[in-house]
Design an enzyme around this catalytic site. Structure first.
Site, mmCIF file in Angstrom:
data_model
loop_
_atom_site.group_PDB
_atom_site.id
_atom_site.type_symbol
_atom_site.label_atom_id
_atom_site.label_comp_id
_atom_site.label_asym_id
_atom_site.label_seq_id
_atom_site.Cartn_x
_atom_site.Cartn_y
_atom_site.Cartn_z
ATOM 1 N N GLU A 34 23.325 14.593 21.196
ATOM 2 C CA GLU A 34 22.426 14.881 20.086
ATOM 3 C C GLU A 34 22.308 16.391 19.886
ATOM 4 O O GLU A 34 21.981 17.126 20.811
ATOM 5 C CB GLU A 34 21.042 14.284 20.347
ATOM 6 C CG GLU A 34 19.969 14.665 19.349
ATOM 7 C CD GLU A 34 20.342 14.354 17.913
ATOM 8 O OE1 GLU A 34 20.311 15.280 17.086
ATOM 9 O OE2 GLU A 34 20.670 13.186 17.620
ATOM 10 N N LYS A 35 22.568 16.849 18.658
ATOM 11 C CA LYS A 35 22.540 18.283 18.378
ATOM 12 C C LYS A 35 21.137 18.800 18.085
ATOM 13 O O LYS A 35 20.877 20.003 18.146
ATOM 14 C CB LYS A 35 23.466 18.617 17.214
ATOM 15 C CG LYS A 35 23.011 18.079 15.872
ATOM 16 C CD LYS A 35 23.946 18.523 14.757
ATOM 17 C CE LYS A 35 23.474 18.033 13.397
ATOM 18 N NZ LYS A 35 24.372 18.475 12.304
ATOM 19 N N LEU A 38 16.112 14.065 20.162
ATOM 20 C CA LEU A 38 16.125 12.610 20.291
ATOM 21 C C LEU A 38 15.086 12.004 19.351
ATOM 22 O O LEU A 38 13.984 12.533 19.206
ATOM 23 C CB LEU A 38 15.798 12.193 21.726
ATOM 24 C CG LEU A 38 16.881 12.429 22.777
ATOM 25 C CD1 LEU A 38 16.316 12.121 24.170
ATOM 26 C CD2 LEU A 38 18.105 11.562 22.508
ATOM 27 N N LYS A 51 4.135 8.293 7.875
ATOM 28 C CA LYS A 51 3.064 7.302 8.032
ATOM 29 C C LYS A 51 1.773 7.937 8.517
ATOM 30 O O LYS A 51 0.684 7.441 8.218
ATOM 31 C CB LYS A 51 3.490 6.174 8.981
ATOM 32 C CG LYS A 51 4.704 5.367 8.537
ATOM 33 C CD LYS A 51 4.867 5.251 7.044
ATOM 34 C CE LYS A 51 6.230 4.733 6.650
ATOM 35 N NZ LYS A 51 7.182 5.765 6.236
ATOM 36 N N GLU A 197 11.802 8.142 -12.903
ATOM 37 C CA GLU A 197 12.712 7.113 -12.389
ATOM 38 C C GLU A 197 13.699 6.709 -13.487
ATOM 39 O O GLU A 197 13.290 6.321 -14.573
ATOM 40 C CB GLU A 197 11.922 5.897 -11.903
ATOM 41 C CG GLU A 197 12.761 4.684 -11.533
ATOM 42 C CD GLU A 197 13.847 4.981 -10.513
ATOM 43 O OE1 GLU A 197 15.025 4.669 -10.804
ATOM 44 O OE2 GLU A 197 13.531 5.537 -9.443
ATOM 45 N N HIS A 434 -8.387 -17.371 10.765
ATOM 46 C CA HIS A 434 -9.255 -17.063 9.628
ATOM 47 C C HIS A 434 -10.443 -16.237 10.105
ATOM 48 O O HIS A 434 -11.047 -16.559 11.131
ATOM 49 C CB HIS A 434 -9.768 -18.357 8.986
ATOM 50 C CG HIS A 434 -10.773 -18.123 7.903
ATOM 51 N ND1 HIS A 434 -10.409 -17.730 6.634
ATOM 52 C CD2 HIS A 434 -12.138 -18.202 7.898
ATOM 53 C CE1 HIS A 434 -11.499 -17.593 5.890
ATOM 54 N NE2 HIS A 434 -12.556 -17.875 6.637
#
Length: 456
Positions: A34-35, A38, A51, A197, A434
């Site tokens: 991995e450059k 991680l 998030k 869009e 419920h």
């Protein structure tokens, strides 16, 4: 640390480290090259940090609206320094946990850029790593449009994460997952937002009814959007940007977020020179994720299809088991769950109703939508939306889609239903707690089974 392994993985993102972890569980030796860091894009620049922003945004909205819950509170403003600390603390905690996990699993990690030099060798600086199998997992980057340069006030999602202020107005180019999530965050933080869009709907890869419901919700929130609008160009100065559409309309904003998708990181890494087939930057594999070079596999965002961290996990596990001779089951992209974490949330897995009709014939498909207004827990949380199941007549459920507050949490049961080809009658016989939002899946299954309870 050895230079010879059973599996060498180029890339330490979700797909790459999942491959290595599963390989070691199966008694193989594995190294991850991995450059950067991680965890890759998902942990550091994508899923996790976005998030945290969305949760901060939710807290802001709840604070503004607290009176309707009987709570007196005031929102004094958005402390971006505090928001950033919350985000970076969570990312750093997860990063340290991941480092510890790979160390505990005895997965070797090599820092540096890996270049494929043969089907069994990877060059990292002046070091040559040899492996019986090589797995390509080099991830993706934020794309732009031809002629649209990133820089200054024209930014990508990576730059957006690092902003230390709330812009007054943002134009968002692209109404897919990344675009609507950042639009949702900025609106909650108090910014004015307009989405551009080119296709007829926001989140165009979702069920059309979901797209329309999101558009209604965004209008209600005051998020502007222009559909079927083609980008023509942008100029910028010290005060902001001016976005021009092909129609001639112009949009003034403080920033332009370019959210037109992600491209595969495959250039200059030796893949083609070794014989790996590349198409428009993506690595082409067979259904078992082996490339055109025997013993070389590819996983994650560089493989055409959904660019999702959990798809990367699944593919990494699959390849490790494939190399170990376990003959794992292929999971088609259509049956991998998708969640978009804007407000309202969107979740889906399997076929949309339109796609199901294409596959099985219109007269062989039936569906039921359950309005979340009929669900007590969703009413408590507020918001509008629905849950929908699509089935083959007298056959299994083949699709699920939902929009509403926190419906992403429903996709776990939904993906089991779709992937195990459950019939509505199977699901209807189970009890759903419920009051939970999860009950809505039970309600739709009851209706499809011909015995609706809380719906007509």
């Amino acid at each position: 640390m050895s230079d010879q392994y059973d599996i060498a993985v180029i890339g330490g993102g979700s797909a790459g480290y999942a491959t290595a972890i599963r390989a070691v569980e199966l008694g193989l030796t594995a190294v991850v090259i991995e450059k950067d860091k991680l965890g890759g894009t998902c942990l550091h620049r994508g899923c996790v940090p976005t998030k945290t922003l969305l949760h901060s945004a939710e807290v802001a909205d709840i604070t503004r609206e607290s009176a309707k819950y009987g709570i007196s509170s005031l929102l004094y403003g958005i402390d971006m320094e505090g928001v950033t600390k919350y985000r970076t603390d969570i990312v750093e905690k997860k990063y340290k946990g991941l480092q510890g996990l790979l160390k505990a699993r005895k997965v070797d990690v090599v820092a540096g850029e890996g270049r494929l030099t043969s089907p069994t060798t990877v060059q990292v600086g002046d070091r040559t790593i040899t492996a019986k199998n090589v797995v390509l997992a080099t991830g993706s980057y934020s794309k732009t449009l031809p002629g649209l340069e990133i820089g200054g006030r024209v930014i990508t999602s990576e730059h957006a994460l690092e902003l230390n202020y709330v812009p007054k107005k943002v134009a968002v180019l692209g109404g897919g997952v990344i675009g609507v999530e950042f639009a949702s965050v900025w609106k909650s933080f108090g910014a004015e937002v307009v989405i551009i869009e080119g296709l007829p709907h926001l989140v165009p890869n979702e069920e059309e009814g979901v797209s329309k419901a999101l558009e209604r919700a965004f209008r209600k929130r005051g998020i502007d959007f222009k559909l079927g609008a083609r980008f023509a160009g942008v100029t910028q100065d010290d005060n902001g940007v001016v976005v021009t559409l092909e129609s001639g309309e112009t949009i003034d904003a403080e920033l332009l977020l370019v959210a037109v998708g992600r491209g595969p990181n495959t250039a200059g890494l030796g893949f083609e020179e070794v014989g790996v087939t590349i198409d428009r930057g993506f690595v082409i594999t067979n259904e078992r994720l082996e490339t055109s070079v025997k013993g070389v596999y590819a996983v994650g965002d560089i493989v055409p299809g959904l660019q999702l961290a959990h798809r990367g996990y699944q593919q990494g596990i699959f390849v490790a088991e494939e190399i170990a001779g376990l003959n794992p089951q292929v999971v088609a992209d259509v049956n991998i769950p998708k969640v978009t974490y804007c407000d309202p949330e969107i979740a889906s897995v399997g076929l949309s109703e339109a796609k199901a009709k294409e596959q099985y014939g219109a007269d062989q498909i039936e569906s039921v939508e359950y309005n979340i207004a009929g669900n007590a827990k969703s009413e408590i949380l507020g918001g509008t939306g629905f849950v929908k199941l699509v089935r083959v007549k007298e056959g299994p459920i083949v699709g699920f889609s939902a929009i509403g507050p926190r419906v992403g949490e429903l996709v776990g049961e939904a993906q089991l239903i779709v992937n195990w080809e459950a019939y509505p009658e199977d699901v209807a016989s189970f009890i759903h707690g419920h009051p939970t939002q999860n009950e809505m899946i039970g309600e739709v299954a009851l209706a499809l089974a011909g015995k609706p309870l809380h719906s007509l």
